[in-house]
Design an enzyme around this catalytic site. Structure first.
Site, mmCIF file in Angstrom:
data_model
loop_
_atom_site.group_PDB
_atom_site.id
_atom_site.type_symbol
_atom_site.label_atom_id
_atom_site.label_comp_id
_atom_site.label_asym_id
_atom_site.label_seq_id
_atom_site.Cartn_x
_atom_site.Cartn_y
_atom_site.Cartn_z
ATOM 1 N N LYS A 120 -23.892 53.380 19.260
ATOM 2 C CA LYS A 120 -24.172 53.786 17.882
ATOM 3 C C LYS A 120 -23.162 54.852 17.459
ATOM 4 C CE LYS A 120 -28.208 55.476 15.257
ATOM 5 N NZ LYS A 120 -29.615 55.915 15.401
ATOM 6 N N SER A 144 -32.704 53.381 12.399
ATOM 7 C CA SER A 144 -31.334 53.542 11.970
ATOM 8 C C SER A 144 -30.316 52.883 12.898
ATOM 9 C CB SER A 144 -31.004 55.034 11.855
ATOM 10 O OG SER A 144 -31.147 55.665 13.123
ATOM 11 N N SER A 165 -35.915 54.801 15.752
ATOM 12 C CA SER A 165 -34.653 54.095 15.478
ATOM 13 C C SER A 165 -34.092 53.254 16.614
ATOM 14 C CB SER A 165 -33.592 55.084 15.037
ATOM 15 O OG SER A 165 -33.832 55.430 13.704
HETATM 16 N N1 GLN Z 1 -36.877 56.065 10.024
HETATM 17 C C1 GLN Z 1 -36.977 57.385 10.549
HETATM 18 C C2 GLN Z 1 -36.198 58.341 9.671
HETATM 19 O O1 GLN Z 1 -35.672 57.913 8.724
HETATM 20 C C3 GLN Z 1 -36.493 57.432 11.967
HETATM 21 C C4 GLN Z 1 -35.036 57.436 12.089
HETATM 22 C C5 GLN Z 1 -34.565 57.655 13.490
HETATM 23 O O2 GLN Z 1 -35.299 57.467 14.454
HETATM 24 N N2 GLN Z 1 -33.337 58.111 13.598
HETATM 25 O O3 GLN Z 1 -36.149 59.493 9.909
#
Ligand code: GLN
Length: 487
Positions: free
Chosen positions: A78, A153, A177
């Site tokens: 990532k 994400s 994510s």
């Molecule tokens: N969807 C969650 C957020 O927007 C989790 C994102 C993540 O785990 N990086 O914060």
């Protein structure tokens, strides 16, 4: 061997070790797959291409090295993880031209193990999002249906693994994510317990929640990758100094006999789509038929998890993102007339809408007048949520529920209303607040949408091995997941 990219990581590792496949052939197969699928998927922000092939050839010249568990295996990471000499943008314009001078701890671990980093995966800007639609560069599509999101994400990582662009990816999970995109794309995603994997070189979003972990096509692959990246790092003060078991060994010959599987009532009721419910219940019935004892448990503070998470994550984000000021990293506005406008314009030009929304809300909940009402209260509720998990784990060995209320939603479906998007995280965020490990395992396709469904398993502190072991038994007894219909 034209379908080399279809093989599991563990299988390709064996072929690389025996010399049946060269590192160059494995790398070339992934690069060809990237060329064939990227126009439809947009999973990667950067492809290492020739550099990866050169590295593979150099490795082939000295021959397979069995002491390196990922020798010659192409992987993606990532774009929130620092990679020496490779761009690291975090999906943000503010880091458009940023090339780190060092590797994140987990990236150096991968390299030491012999993995070849062939690409940086697309993501929601600074990991803020649940669909990869918040990337400043492009929207990644789901390999099962390109009209749908891959989740987020770590959506680029999930899509790249599901489509066979690589044999594994490293994602990060602050509120789901790793697990949510794994569930949406039909792959395995594991969030290690907080501190299991060093956060050094992981660009911070919510420092008390962030954790990097493996995204793979099989449970054994996740076990292999976790063993490589886990372990103490004296340069991360939150890294746990505890021995790392051989996870691959731990899943061999595992059984569910006598395992107490806790089903939290809050995860199996209202809001859950019928097809996700059905697919997850089938997997639970399977577990029962294999000897698991199903135990009803309760996580009573679940209804406060979204509010608690978004207050804490935004507070931490507003503080962490203060470093992007046009001076130290990345983009500097050329339109500034003095120091103050240089800061403001650099940040306004560099950050996207969702990131700015979170910085503002985070600053608000931390401000002197509201700190007690929001930040402090959320920190207290966080403790209650963690205690819920510990109480439940006093009655069972693993907790089990769906990873997401629905299968992958359509691109654009949730973008107009940020709150609606936040609500989709209901089943994943509590785990980060608790700091415990958990994973999503593909359990089949939804009967209505035909899209993958993920079952989540949560375990106690440092219990990644039994978590993987149970997932491996389920995986072995479930019908094999088909490959996604991407050409
Ligand atoms: N969807 C969650 C957020 O927007 C989790 C994102 C993540 O785990 N990086 O914060």
């Amino acid at each position: 061997m034209s379908q080399l990219f279809d093989l599991s990581l563990t299988r390709v590792r064996d072929l690389l070790r025996s010399g049946e496949v060269t590192a160059e052939a494995a790398t070339a197969a992934c690069l060809e797959r990237i060329a064939a699928t990227e126009p439809a998927l947009d999973a990667l922000l950067h492809v290492a291409g020739e550099a990866a092939l050169d590295q593979a050839r150099a490795m082939d010249a000295s021959g397979p090295d069995a002491s390196r568990p990922l020798w010659g295996v192409p992987v993606t990471v990532k774009d929130v993880l620092a990679t020496e000499g490779l761009p690291t943008t975090c999906g943000s314009r503010i880091l458009e031209n940023f090339v780190p001078v060092y590797d994140a701890h987990c990236v150096s671990r991968l390299k030491e193990a012999g993995a070849i980093i062939i690409g940086k995966a697309n993501m929601d800007e600074f990991a803020m999002g649940s669909s990869t639609e918040n990337s400043a560069y492009k929207i990644t599509k789901n390999p099962w249906d390109t009209a749908r999101v891959p989740g987020g994400s770590s959506g680029g990582s999930a899509a790249s693994v599901a489509a066979g662009q690589c044999f594994a990816s490293i994602g990060t999970d602050t509120g789901g994510s790793i697990r949510q995109p794994a569930s949406f794309c039909g792959i395995v995603g594991l969030k290690p317990g907080y501190g299991r994997v060093s956060r050094r070189g992981l660009v911070a979003y919510g420092s008390s929640l962030d954790q990097a972990g493996p995204m793979t096509r099989t449970v054994a692959d996740a076990a292999l990758v976790l063993k490589v990246i886990a372990g103490h790092d004296p340069k991360d003060s939150t890294s746990i100094d505890a021995p790392v078991p051989d996870y691959l060994e731990a899943i061999q010959g595992a059984s569910l006999k006598g395992l107490r599987l806790g089903l939290p009532e809050q995860y199996w009721g209202e809001g859950l789509s019928a097809e996700v419910d059905a697919a997850c219940r089938r997997a639970v019935d399977l577990a029962a038929s294999l000897g698991a004892e199903i135990v009803p448990v309760s996580l009573p503070h679940t209804e406060y998890a979204i509010a608690t998470y978004y207050i804490l994550a935004m507070a931490e984000a507003s503080s962490n993102l203060a470093r992007f000021d046009g001076v130290r990293y990345g983009r500097r506005s050329t339109k500034s007339v003095d120091l103050a406008t240089m800061y403001t314009r650099s940040r306004c030009e560099g950050f996207g809408e969702e990131v700015m929304r979170r910085i503002m809300l985070g600053t608000y909940v931390l401000s002197a007048g509201y700190y007690d009402a929001y930040y402090r209260k959320a920190a207290q509720v966080r403790r209650l949520i963690r205690q819920d998990f510990l109480n439940a784990l006093g009655k069972c060995d693993l907790i089990c529920g769906p990873a997401c209320p629905t299968t992958a939603f359509a691109i654009g479906e949730n973008t107009a209303d940020p709150l609606q998007m936040y609500l989709t995280d209901i089943f994943t965020i509590s785990l980060n607040l608790s700091g415990l490990p958990g994973m999503s395992l593909p359990v089949g396709l939804g009967r209505d949408t035909g899209m993958p469904v993920g079952l989540q398993l949560f375990a106690g502190n440092l219990q990644e091995a039994p978590l993987l072991a149970a997932a491996a038994v389920l995986e072995a007894n479930l019908p094999a997941m088909p490959a996604p219909p991407i050409a």
